[in-house]
Design a protein around this motif. Structure first.
Motif, PDB file in Angstrom:
ATOM      1  N   GLN A   1      16.512  56.926  15.714  1.00  0.00           N
ATOM      2  CA  GLN A   1      17.751  57.636  15.206  1.00  0.00           C
ATOM      3  C   GLN A   1      18.711  57.572  16.362  1.00  0.00           C
ATOM      4  OE1 GLN A   1      17.221  61.249  12.905  1.00  0.00           O
ATOM      5  NE2 GLN A   1      15.168  60.850  12.442  1.00  0.00           N
ATOM      6  N   ARG A   2      18.647  57.234  17.486  1.00  0.00           N
ATOM      7  CA  ARG A   2      19.540  57.364  18.604  1.00  0.00           C
ATOM      8  C   ARG A   2      20.855  56.403  18.490  1.00  0.00           C
ATOM      9  NH1 ARG A   2      15.767  58.434  24.128  1.00  0.00           N
ATOM     10  NH2 ARG A   2      15.070  60.665  23.455  1.00  0.00           N
ATOM     11  N   PRO A   3      21.908  56.985  18.532  1.00  0.00           N
ATOM     12  CA  PRO A   3      23.186  55.813  18.405  1.00  0.00           C
ATOM     13  C   PRO A   3      23.194  55.191  19.899  1.00  0.00           C
ATOM     14  CG  PRO A   3      23.885  58.249  18.905  1.00  0.00           C
ATOM     15  CD  PRO A   3      22.385  58.202  18.621  1.00  0.00           C
ATOM     16  N   TRP A   4      23.433  54.105  19.518  1.00  0.00           N
ATOM     17  CA  TRP A   4      23.503  53.023  21.155  1.00  0.00           C
ATOM     18  C   TRP A   4      24.766  53.741  21.966  1.00  0.00           C
ATOM     19  CZ3 TRP A   4      20.045  50.091  22.815  1.00  0.00           C
ATOM     20  CH2 TRP A   4      19.121  49.124  21.769  1.00  0.00           C
ATOM     21  N   ILE A   5      25.629  54.335  21.480  1.00  0.00           N
ATOM     22  CA  ILE A   5      26.780  54.580  22.261  1.00  0.00           C
ATOM     23  C   ILE A   5      26.599  55.875  23.409  1.00  0.00           C
ATOM     24  CG2 ILE A   5      27.561  56.390  20.794  1.00  0.00           C
ATOM     25  CD1 ILE A   5      30.453  55.838  21.721  1.00  0.00           C
ATOM     26  N   TRP A   6      25.328  56.634  22.726  1.00  0.00           N
ATOM     27  CA  TRP A   6      24.884  57.584  23.857  1.00  0.00           C
ATOM     28  C   TRP A   6      23.449  57.412  24.412  1.00  0.00           C
ATOM     29  CZ3 TRP A   6      29.351  59.091  24.270  1.00  0.00           C
ATOM     30  CH2 TRP A   6      30.117  59.586  23.116  1.00  0.00           C
ATOM     31  N   TRP A   7      23.196  56.146  24.107  1.00  0.00           N
ATOM     32  CA  TRP A   7      21.688  55.687  24.662  1.00  0.00           C
ATOM     33  C   TRP A   7      21.316  56.068  26.132  1.00  0.00           C
ATOM     34  CZ3 TRP A   7      17.974  53.995  21.373  1.00  0.00           C
ATOM     35  CH2 TRP A   7      16.822  53.739  21.927  1.00  0.00           C
ATOM     36  N   GLN A   8      22.324  55.650  27.223  1.00  0.00           N
ATOM     37  CA  GLN A   8      22.035  55.892  28.352  1.00  0.00           C
ATOM     38  C   GLN A   8      22.130  57.567  28.955  1.00  0.00           C
ATOM     39  OE1 GLN A   8      21.932  53.552  30.838  1.00  0.00           O
ATOM     40  NE2 GLN A   8      21.410  55.305  32.221  1.00  0.00           N
ATOM     41  N   ILE A   9      22.848  58.381  28.443  1.00  0.00           N
ATOM     42  CA  ILE A   9      22.535  59.815  28.449  1.00  0.00           C
ATOM     43  C   ILE A   9      21.464  60.382  28.094  1.00  0.00           C
ATOM     44  CG2 ILE A   9      23.872  60.801  26.677  1.00  0.00           C
ATOM     45  CD1 ILE A   9      24.840  62.912  28.606  1.00  0.00           C
ATOM     46  N   LEU A  10      20.698  59.757  26.861  1.00  0.00           N
ATOM     47  CA  LEU A  10      19.710  60.377  26.216  1.00  0.00           C
ATOM     48  C   LEU A  10      18.735  59.689  27.169  1.00  0.00           C
ATOM     49  CD1 LEU A  10      20.574  59.506  22.596  1.00  0.00           C
ATOM     50  CD2 LEU A  10      19.725  61.658  23.222  1.00  0.00           C
ATOM     51  N   LEU A  11      18.631  58.448  27.756  1.00  0.00           N
ATOM     52  CA  LEU A  11      17.580  58.053  28.714  1.00  0.00           C
ATOM     53  C   LEU A  11      17.290  58.902  29.646  1.00  0.00           C
ATOM     54  CD1 LEU A  11      17.636  54.156  28.625  1.00  0.00           C
ATOM     55  CD2 LEU A  11      15.932  55.641  27.608  1.00  0.00           C
TER      56      LEU A  11
END
Length: 206
Positions: A153-163
């Motif tokens: 469900q994660r949006p690509w725009i926030w992928w880095q901070i989620l990682l």
């Protein structure tokens, strides 16, 4: 007590924020049952502290974590192009042992909320509590919780901070993300709102 500082200058807005913050916790420690209206405190602390023997607060109170755990309540907010984040950590006896508040270099409340979670993990790790305590992070954003729990469900725009959040949570170990209503997340919400004004992120633990 430890704080982070990137320069030696302090703006008037930052100075006013730190003064109100220190006064709030001094009054709270002096009279533990005192339950001020935190929204009014930041606007006019004198009107709130002038009647320290206030009655019971009708708002739902934040419950302390279970034994062996620490709980970080976090929040992120945005106003126009500005964004801020805040968080407060409590131990099992209900005492506040860490907090942070400051601006977010990004736009939107979702990114601000993610930054608040990331900052909470950073503070917990820097304070070196991970060996003794489990960590519970409470947020009032169901959307953010879904992103943390379901990577699909994660949006690509926030992928880095989620990682980055995934990496830090794995490094700390025993981290649980939990939803909480905004009514019991009051202090974190206020800290996030105040974070819109200062020029630097303020972090402290003791």
């Amino acid at each position: 007590m430890t704080t982070n500082k990137t320069n030696l200058s302090t703006s008037l807005k930052d100075l006013m924020f730190f003064t109100k913050l220190r006064s709030l916790f001094w009054l709270k420690s002096a009279k533990d049952e005192w339950t001020p209206n935190l929204d009014n405190w930041w606007d006019d602390p004198f009107s709130v502290s002038g009647n320290i023997n206030v009655g019971r607060n009708s708002k739902v109170q934040c419950s302390p974590p279970v034994q062996g755990c620490a709980k970080f309540n976090v929040d992120g907010t945005s106003k126009g192009e500005a964004a801020g984040c805040g968080g407060v950590l409590r131990l099992e006896d209900g005492t506040v042992r860490a907090l942070f508040s400051g601006p977010v270099e990004g736009s939107g409340s979702d990114f601000a909320e993610l930054t608040a979670i990331k900052t909470a993990l950073e503070v917990f790790a820097e304070a070196e509590w991970s060996e003794a305590l489990h960590l519970v992070i409470e947020t009032d954003s169901i959307v953010i919780l879904n992103w943390l729990r379901e990577w699909q469900q994660r949006p690509w725009i926030w992928w880095q901070i989620l990682l980055e959040i995934d990496r830090m949570a794995k490094s700390i170990g025993n981290v649980q993300f939990v939803h909480v209503s905004k009514q019991v997340n009051t202090l974190a919400v206020c800290l996030a709102k105040e974070g819109l004004a200062p020029s630097l992120l303020f972090k402290v633990w003791w």
